[in-house]
Design an enzyme around this catalytic site. Structure first.
Site, PDB file in Angstrom:
ATOM      1  N   GLU A   1       0.823  -1.204   0.000  1.00  0.00           N
ATOM      2  CA  GLU A   1       0.000   0.000   0.000  1.00  0.00           C
ATOM      3  C   GLU A   1       0.864   1.263   0.000  1.00  0.00           C
ATOM      4  OE1 GLU A   1      -2.221  -3.174   2.450  1.00  0.00           O
ATOM      5  OE2 GLU A   1      -0.162  -2.569   2.032  1.00  0.00           O
TER       6      GLU A   1
ATOM      7  N   ALA B   1      12.414 -38.661  -6.621  1.00  0.00           N
ATOM      8  CA  ALA B   1      12.566 -39.148  -7.996  1.00  0.00           C
ATOM      9  C   ALA B   1      12.532 -40.668  -7.942  1.00  0.00           C
ATOM     10  CB  ALA B   1      13.881 -38.664  -8.587  1.00  0.00           C
TER      11      ALA B   1
ATOM     12  N   ASP C   1      25.057 -39.617   0.067  1.00  0.00           N
ATOM     13  CA  ASP C   1      25.148 -38.820  -1.168  1.00  0.00           C
ATOM     14  C   ASP C   1      26.047 -37.595  -1.060  1.00  0.00           C
ATOM     15  OD1 ASP C   1      23.328 -40.654  -2.077  1.00  0.00           O
ATOM     16  OD2 ASP C   1      21.605 -39.299  -2.029  1.00  0.00           O
TER      17      ASP C   1
ATOM     18  N   ARG D   1      21.663 -24.474  -8.050  1.00  0.00           N
ATOM     19  CA  ARG D   1      22.751 -24.379  -9.025  1.00  0.00           C
ATOM     20  C   ARG D   1      22.191 -24.016 -10.405  1.00  0.00           C
ATOM     21  NH1 ARG D   1      23.850 -28.707  -5.894  1.00  0.00           N
ATOM     22  NH2 ARG D   1      23.382 -30.319  -7.439  1.00  0.00           N
TER      23      ARG D   1
ATOM     24  N   THR E   1      13.018 -40.657   5.793  1.00  0.00           N
ATOM     25  CA  THR E   1      12.645 -39.264   6.047  1.00  0.00           C
ATOM     26  C   THR E   1      11.280 -38.938   5.447  1.00  0.00           C
ATOM     27  OG1 THR E   1      14.966 -38.593   6.120  1.00  0.00           O
ATOM     28  CG2 THR E   1      13.347 -36.861   5.732  1.00  0.00           C
TER      29      THR E   1
END
Length: 370
Positions: free
Chosen positions: A52, A163, A209, A216, A305
């Site tokens: 505003e 995935a 991993d 990125r 998880t």
């Protein structure tokens, strides 16, 4: 133009603050006089002027301060969220609108913040300003799903991402998982990363991993200006993860890391360890993350998880990238939930989108159980 056209413009303006205003909501404002837009603005950055105020400043830049004051008096204001009524980092917008003697306010939704909810509208009505709430209500709520979740659930907005293969596997028996999804899918997942305040993985995924947990992509790929700084999400680890060469990409010198665990750990620079007495501390951990202005989280963990969030019904959105391959029955399942007693008791989702990335299929779902 009609009322809904002006509100649609306010929503469009609000969306420009998407990557910069969290944990605040995205808000846009349009000032209209005699069916013409005379000023518009949006909340551009957390802690800075609200929509505003920016719309009023825009009007003054266009017409000059003196003429702008005359034009704003008796005008209609369109905002996707109720004007604030409390002073925090900035003065209350409701008071500013009253001072400028607007005629009518069109508001998409009330502010879910219990400190504000309806109070801004009350102030305006008391000052004799006409108010209308609910114009493009669903669109306004959808825009600020993150903010509404923060206020109503006292936790971050949570996106689960995985995935998987066509037979629902995320890794071979030996743990190999690079890469199930293709490069286009992975690039798209980085776009999702760029929209959240934190990325969460479990300890097992972190150790196996050693992920960077960063965005990125280039400024151009993210639609940012050349000089704009890409805001990297906070790295969040669920489980007692210690610094070591094994997880060197997580514990970098310029990264903020938060670890939630039931065990103690050594203190390191830029690493915050949150220790909990309960073994199942997930809900408490999420509340603590929100207290640290982490308003949205992308969960990229493995099966354990993902299951923890699903079992506790602690998610708002699920994103699945499915690759055209089969990994076999001995490979690791993406999700492994206990079967319900009846179909009616199953966890039900609402599909909101399907996209193709070469041969991969991305499906996005909302959680209907919250």
């Amino acid at each position: 133009m009609k009322d809904h056209d002006f509100m649609a413009r306010a929503i469009e303006l609000a969306a420009r603050g998407r990557l910069k205003v969290q944990p605040n909501p995205m808000v846009g404002c349009v000032i209209v006089k005699n069916n013409k837009i005379i000023g518009e603005g949006w909340h551009k950055e957390y802690g800075k002027d609200h929509a505003e105020i920016n719309a009023i400043k825009n009007c003054k830049r266009i017409f000059g301060a003196k003429k702008a004051l005359k034009l704003i008096a008796g005008s209609n204001i369109y905002v996707n969220l109720e004007p604030c009524s409390i002073e925090k980092n900035t003065p209350p917008c409701s008071n500013t609108l009253i001072e400028h003697q607007i005629k009518r306010l069109f508001c998409g939704t009330l502010d879910p913040n219990p400190k504000i909810n309806g109070q801004g509208i009350k102030l305006l009505k008391k000052a004799g300003i006409e108010t209308s709430v609910g114009l493009l209500k669903n669109e306004c709520k959808e825009l600020n799903r993150v903010f509404f979740t923060n206020q109503k659930k006292s936790r971050p907005y949570i996106i689960l991402k995985s995935a998987q293969s066509l037979d629902g596997k995320i890794a071979l028996k030996n743990g190999e998982s690079n890469w199930i999804s293709n490069s286009q899918s992975r690039k798209n997942s980085h776009h999702i990363r760029s929209t959240v305040k934190g990325i969460l993985v479990g300890r097992n995924t972190a150790e196996q991993d050693n992920p960077s947990l960063t965005v990125r992509l280039s400024n151009n790929e993210l639609g940012l200006g050349r000089d704009e700084i890409i805001q990297q999400p906070v790295k969040i680890i669920l489980g007692n993860l210690q610094r070591s060469k094994k997880v060197s990409k997580i514990f970098t010198s310029n990264s903020k890391v938060i670890v939630g665990s039931s065990q103690s750990a050594k203190k390191f620079k830029n690493v915050e360890y949150l220790k909990y007495k309960k073994k199942n501390f997930l809900e408490e951990f999420l509340q603590d993350l929100l207290d640290r202005n982490i308003s949205s989280i992308l969960v990229e963990g493995g099966q354990k998880t993902l299951n923890a969030f699903l079992v506790n019904n602690l998610f708002d959105e699920l994103v699945l990238y499915t690759a055209p391959m089969f990994l076999g029955k001995e490979s690791k399942d993406a999700i492994s939930l206990k079967a319900p007693d009846k179909i009616k008791a199953s966890l039900k989702l609402q599909m909101i989108g399907v996209e193709e990335f070469k041969d991969d299929i991305k499906t996005t779902y909302y959680n209907k159980n919250i």
